[in-house]
Design an enzyme around this catalytic site. Structure first.
Site, PDB file in Angstrom:
ATOM      1  N   SER A   1      64.680  66.974  48.822  1.00  0.00           N
ATOM      2  CA  SER A   1      65.938  67.041  48.473  1.00  0.00           C
ATOM      3  C   SER A   1      66.173  68.532  48.702  1.00  0.00           C
ATOM      4  O   SER A   1      65.506  69.502  48.451  1.00  0.00           O
ATOM      5  CB  SER A   1      66.495  66.487  47.109  1.00  0.00           C
ATOM      6  OG  SER A   1      66.033  67.182  46.150  1.00  0.00           O
ATOM      7  N   CYS A   2      67.408  68.614  48.887  1.00  0.00           N
ATOM      8  CA  CYS A   2      68.018  70.146  48.820  1.00  0.00           C
ATOM      9  C   CYS A   2      69.563  70.090  48.673  1.00  0.00           C
ATOM     10  O   CYS A   2      70.003  69.114  47.917  1.00  0.00           O
ATOM     11  CB  CYS A   2      67.880  71.117  50.240  1.00  0.00           C
ATOM     12  SG  CYS A   2      68.575  69.966  51.439  1.00  0.00           S
ATOM     13  N   LEU A   3      70.310  70.971  49.049  1.00  0.00           N
ATOM     14  CA  LEU A   3      71.752  70.844  48.742  1.00  0.00           C
ATOM     15  C   LEU A   3      72.613  69.720  49.455  1.00  0.00           C
ATOM     16  O   LEU A   3      73.241  68.964  49.050  1.00  0.00           O
ATOM     17  CB  LEU A   3      72.523  72.232  49.119  1.00  0.00           C
ATOM     18  CG  LEU A   3      73.886  72.281  48.646  1.00  0.00           C
ATOM     19  CD1 LEU A   3      74.018  72.217  47.149  1.00  0.00           C
ATOM     20  CD2 LEU A   3      74.484  73.743  48.954  1.00  0.00           C
TER      21      LEU A   3
ATOM     22  N   TRP B   1      71.812  67.492  46.699  1.00  0.00           N
ATOM     23  CA  TRP B   1      72.501  67.669  45.496  1.00  0.00           C
ATOM     24  C   TRP B   1      73.990  67.631  45.397  1.00  0.00           C
ATOM     25  O   TRP B   1      74.455  66.939  44.327  1.00  0.00           O
ATOM     26  CB  TRP B   1      72.154  69.401  44.827  1.00  0.00           C
ATOM     27  CG  TRP B   1      72.944  69.480  43.810  1.00  0.00           C
ATOM     28  CD1 TRP B   1      73.953  70.269  43.660  1.00  0.00           C
ATOM     29  CD2 TRP B   1      72.676  68.993  42.248  1.00  0.00           C
ATOM     30  NE1 TRP B   1      74.247  70.575  42.216  1.00  0.00           N
ATOM     31  CE2 TRP B   1      73.627  69.704  41.472  1.00  0.00           C
ATOM     32  CE3 TRP B   1      71.452  68.176  41.821  1.00  0.00           C
ATOM     33  CZ2 TRP B   1      73.255  69.478  39.922  1.00  0.00           C
ATOM     34  CZ3 TRP B   1      71.757  67.803  40.542  1.00  0.00           C
ATOM     35  CH2 TRP B   1      72.896  68.410  39.634  1.00  0.00           C
TER      36      TRP B   1
END
Length: 157
Positions: free
Chosen positions: A113-115, A142
């Site tokens: 996952s990331c932003l 996120w």
């Protein structure tokens, strides 16, 4: 008609030479569709379920400062994108020392996952290239996680 367009002619000889080629193209197309349709992304609901089952290692590939400023998905560990390739090739002792987690095996289910999904896709591609064929990514990142979590909190109260 296709034979005429492709070969600029008509007749049985032209059709006879085109049909095997078309059959081969259809076969390639079906195989590519099966390969390309393999799901590599997870949804918010799927991620919640996987986290509850403890069936994954969720790796947040944002930089540490971003996580400190914005927060993180509970249960995730932080391995910044530029460290993913090296981290997945570390020996297990070094991995455990650096990330305080048992190093995943190539058969373990990893979700990145990331932003907002761009870096997590790159991390997933890196992991797959290293043989972690069950790697996936949470494209919503996120931003989506926070939106759903706030929405669920409002519904509960």
């Amino acid at each position: 008609m296709l034979a005429r367009l492709v070969l600029g002619t008509s007749g049985r000889a032209a059709l006879g030479s085109v049909e095997p080629a078309l059959g081969g193209l259809k076969s390639i197309w079906r195989c590519s569709q099966a390969f390309c349709s393999t799901p590599k992304g997870v949804t918010y609901r799927e991620l919640k379920s996987l986290l509850n089952s403890k069936d994954i290692m969720l790796i947040d590939v944002r930089n540490t400062l971003e996580i400190l400023e914005q927060g993180k998905i509970p249960g995730s560990i932080n391995i910044p994108l530029d460290e993913v390739g090296e981290a997945l090739q570390m020996n297990p002792v070094d991995f455990k020392e650096k990330y305080c987690q048992v190093k995943p095996s190539k058969s373990d289910r990893l979700v990145f996952s990331c932003l907002a999904g761009v870096r997590s896709k790159k991390a997933m591609d890196t992991a797959i290239s290293l043989g972690f064929n069950s790697a996936q990514h949470y494209a919503g990142g996120w931003k989506e996680w926070v939106t759903y979590e706030i929405s669920e909190e409002k519904q509960e109260s």
